[in-house]
Design a protein around this motif. Structure first.
Motif, PDB file in Angstrom:
ATOM      1  N   LEU A  94      39.812  35.131  33.252  1.00 54.88           N
ATOM      2  CA  LEU A  94      38.588  35.666  32.666  1.00 54.88           C
ATOM      3  C   LEU A  94      37.829  36.464  33.715  1.00 54.88           C
ATOM      4  O   LEU A  94      37.631  35.996  34.844  1.00 54.88           O
ATOM      5  CB  LEU A  94      37.687  34.517  32.189  1.00 54.88           C
ATOM      6  N   SER A  95      37.398  37.642  33.334  1.00 58.90           N
ATOM      7  CA  SER A  95      36.534  38.413  34.224  1.00 58.90           C
ATOM      8  C   SER A  95      35.142  37.783  34.182  1.00 58.90           C
ATOM      9  O   SER A  95      34.682  37.353  33.118  1.00 58.90           O
ATOM     10  CB  SER A  95      36.489  39.857  33.719  1.00 58.90           C
ATOM     11  N   GLY A  96      34.469  37.745  35.304  1.00 54.81           N
ATOM     12  CA  GLY A  96      33.116  37.188  35.342  1.00 54.81           C
ATOM     13  C   GLY A  96      32.182  37.916  34.383  1.00 54.81           C
ATOM     14  O   GLY A  96      31.267  37.323  33.808  1.00 54.81           O
ATOM     15  N   PHE A 127      28.490  38.769  41.832  1.00 48.09           N
ATOM     16  CA  PHE A 127      28.640  39.510  43.097  1.00 48.09           C
ATOM     17  C   PHE A 127      30.084  39.934  43.320  1.00 48.09           C
ATOM     18  O   PHE A 127      31.007  39.167  43.057  1.00 48.09           O
ATOM     19  CB  PHE A 127      28.191  38.620  44.279  1.00 48.09           C
ATOM     20  N   ARG A 128      30.233  41.149  43.818  1.00 43.33           N
ATOM     21  CA  ARG A 128      31.554  41.633  44.240  1.00 43.33           C
ATOM     22  C   ARG A 128      31.436  42.094  45.688  1.00 43.33           C
ATOM     23  O   ARG A 128      30.447  42.723  46.055  1.00 43.33           O
ATOM     24  CB  ARG A 128      32.002  42.817  43.387  1.00 43.33           C
ATOM     25  N   GLY A 129      32.450  41.811  46.482  1.00 41.18           N
ATOM     26  CA  GLY A 129      32.422  42.151  47.906  1.00 41.18           C
ATOM     27  C   GLY A 129      32.165  43.620  48.168  1.00 41.18           C
ATOM     28  O   GLY A 129      31.401  43.985  49.066  1.00 41.18           O
ATOM     29  N   ASN A 142      40.780  33.979  50.174  1.00 42.35           N
ATOM     30  CA  ASN A 142      40.858  34.985  51.244  1.00 42.35           C
ATOM     31  C   ASN A 142      40.111  36.248  50.863  1.00 42.35           C
ATOM     32  O   ASN A 142      40.271  36.740  49.733  1.00 42.35           O
ATOM     33  CB  ASN A 142      42.323  35.383  51.494  1.00 42.35           C
ATOM     34  N   PRO A 143      39.316  36.798  51.819  1.00 40.75           N
ATOM     35  CA  PRO A 143      38.682  38.086  51.539  1.00 40.75           C
ATOM     36  C   PRO A 143      39.730  39.187  51.363  1.00 40.75           C
ATOM     37  O   PRO A 143      40.900  38.992  51.713  1.00 40.75           O
ATOM     38  CB  PRO A 143      37.797  38.333  52.774  1.00 40.75           C
ATOM     39  N   PHE A 144      39.317  40.299  50.828  1.00 35.31           N
ATOM     40  CA  PHE A 144      40.173  41.479  50.581  1.00 35.31           C
ATOM     41  C   PHE A 144      41.130  41.272  49.406  1.00 35.31           C
ATOM     42  O   PHE A 144      42.065  42.040  49.228  1.00 35.31           O
ATOM     43  CB  PHE A 144      40.961  41.904  51.838  1.00 35.31           C
TER      44      PHE A 144
HETATM   45  N1  UDP Z   1      37.208  37.682  46.032  1.00 27.75           N
HETATM   46  C1  UDP Z   1      37.898  37.652  47.237  1.00 27.75           C
HETATM   47  N2  UDP Z   1      39.108  37.034  47.283  1.00 27.75           N
HETATM   48  C2  UDP Z   1      39.706  36.467  46.209  1.00 27.75           C
HETATM   49  C3  UDP Z   1      39.004  36.506  44.975  1.00 27.75           C
HETATM   50  C4  UDP Z   1      37.773  37.119  44.903  1.00 27.75           C
HETATM   51  O1  UDP Z   1      37.413  38.147  48.237  1.00 27.75           O
HETATM   52  O2  UDP Z   1      40.806  35.941  46.327  1.00 27.75           O
HETATM   53  C5  UDP Z   1      35.854  38.273  45.980  1.00 27.75           C
HETATM   54  C6  UDP Z   1      35.875  39.791  45.912  1.00 27.75           C
HETATM   55  O3  UDP Z   1      34.761  40.267  46.619  1.00 27.75           O
HETATM   56  C7  UDP Z   1      35.701  40.037  44.428  1.00 27.75           C
HETATM   57  C8  UDP Z   1      34.747  38.930  44.036  1.00 27.75           C
HETATM   58  O4  UDP Z   1      35.169  37.818  44.821  1.00 27.75           O
HETATM   59  O5  UDP Z   1      35.149  41.311  44.150  1.00 27.75           O
HETATM   60  C9  UDP Z   1      34.728  38.552  42.580  1.00 27.75           C
HETATM   61  O6  UDP Z   1      36.041  38.444  42.083  1.00 27.75           O
HETATM   62  P1  UDP Z   1      36.652  39.505  41.032  1.00 27.75           P
HETATM   63  O7  UDP Z   1      36.279  40.899  41.452  1.00 27.75           O
HETATM   64  O8  UDP Z   1      38.099  39.218  40.894  1.00 27.75           O
HETATM   65  O9  UDP Z   1      35.868  39.111  39.727  1.00 27.75           O
HETATM   66  P2  UDP Z   1      36.007  39.704  38.244  1.00 27.75           P
HETATM   67  O10 UDP Z   1      36.118  41.213  38.359  1.00 27.75           O
HETATM   68  O11 UDP Z   1      37.248  39.129  37.639  1.00 27.75           O
HETATM   69  O12 UDP Z   1      34.764  39.239  37.552  1.00 27.75           O
END
Ligand code: UDP
Length: 149
Positions: A13-15, A59-61, A138-140
């Motif tokens: 699921l996407s956040g 939040f997204r990195g 893990n980041p990235f």
């Molecule tokens: N993230 C990460 N490593 C991972 C999973 C997530 O660094 O293994 C961080 C990354 O910054 C990412 C954020 O967590 O942008 C949120 O996750 P994601 O973008 O996958 O969320 P979604 O788009 O599914 O809501």
């Protein structure tokens, strides 16, 4: 009741799907309750359900990097966001009477058990919905990578 084709599924699921469409608030109670209902319906078909949830509604990195946070810090913040969402979904499932447990990719013993493959399978076999929070740890990476793994 429909017969299930699969014995076990992993739902990614996407956040963003958790965001309240009206208020724009990052967590919608009604969306969470609806998800819990749908997951329960699948579970009742005899399917084991694992869930990997993202954190993009919080939040997204990459977003952090644009604001001057280091990429690794930003990604760690994103992974924490996925744990917030995981605990919210766990809570909604429990409120609907569905056994659910969050396993975290990163050690956070007071919040969630640490993810191990063995523990996830043990819980799934017992009929518990397993929510995997913290992505790969893990980041990235993203939670899509965690779901693929
Ligand atoms: N993230 C990460 N490593 C991972 C999973 C997530 O660094 O293994 C961080 C990354 O910054 C990412 C954020 O967590 O942008 C949120 O996750 P994601 O973008 O996958 O969320 P979604 O788009 O599914 O809501």
């Amino acid at each position: 009741m429909k017969k299930a084709i699969y014995r076990r599924i992993l739902l990614k699921l996407s956040g963003e799907v958790l965001r309240d469409p009206q208020s724009g608030e990052c967590l919608s109670d009604s969306v969470l309750a609806e998800m819990a209902k749908q997951i329960q319906a699948v579970r009742k078909m005899g399917v084991q359900v694992g869930v990997v949830i993202g954190g993009g509604n919080i939040f997204r990195g990459m977003k952090g990097q644009d604001r001057g946070f280091g990429r690794a810090h930003g990604d760690n913040m994103g992974m924490l966001a996925t744990l917030i969402n995981s605990l919210a979904l766990q809570s909604a499932l429990e409120a609907a009477g569905v056994p659910a447990k969050t396993l975290s990719a990163t050690a956070m013993p007071s919040l969630a058990e640490l993810f191990t493959f063995r523990r996830a399978i043990e819980l799934l076999d017992a009929g518990t919905v397993v929510i995997i929070g913290g992505g790969t740890g893990n980041p990235f990476f993203t939670t899509d990578s965690a779901a693929a793994l």
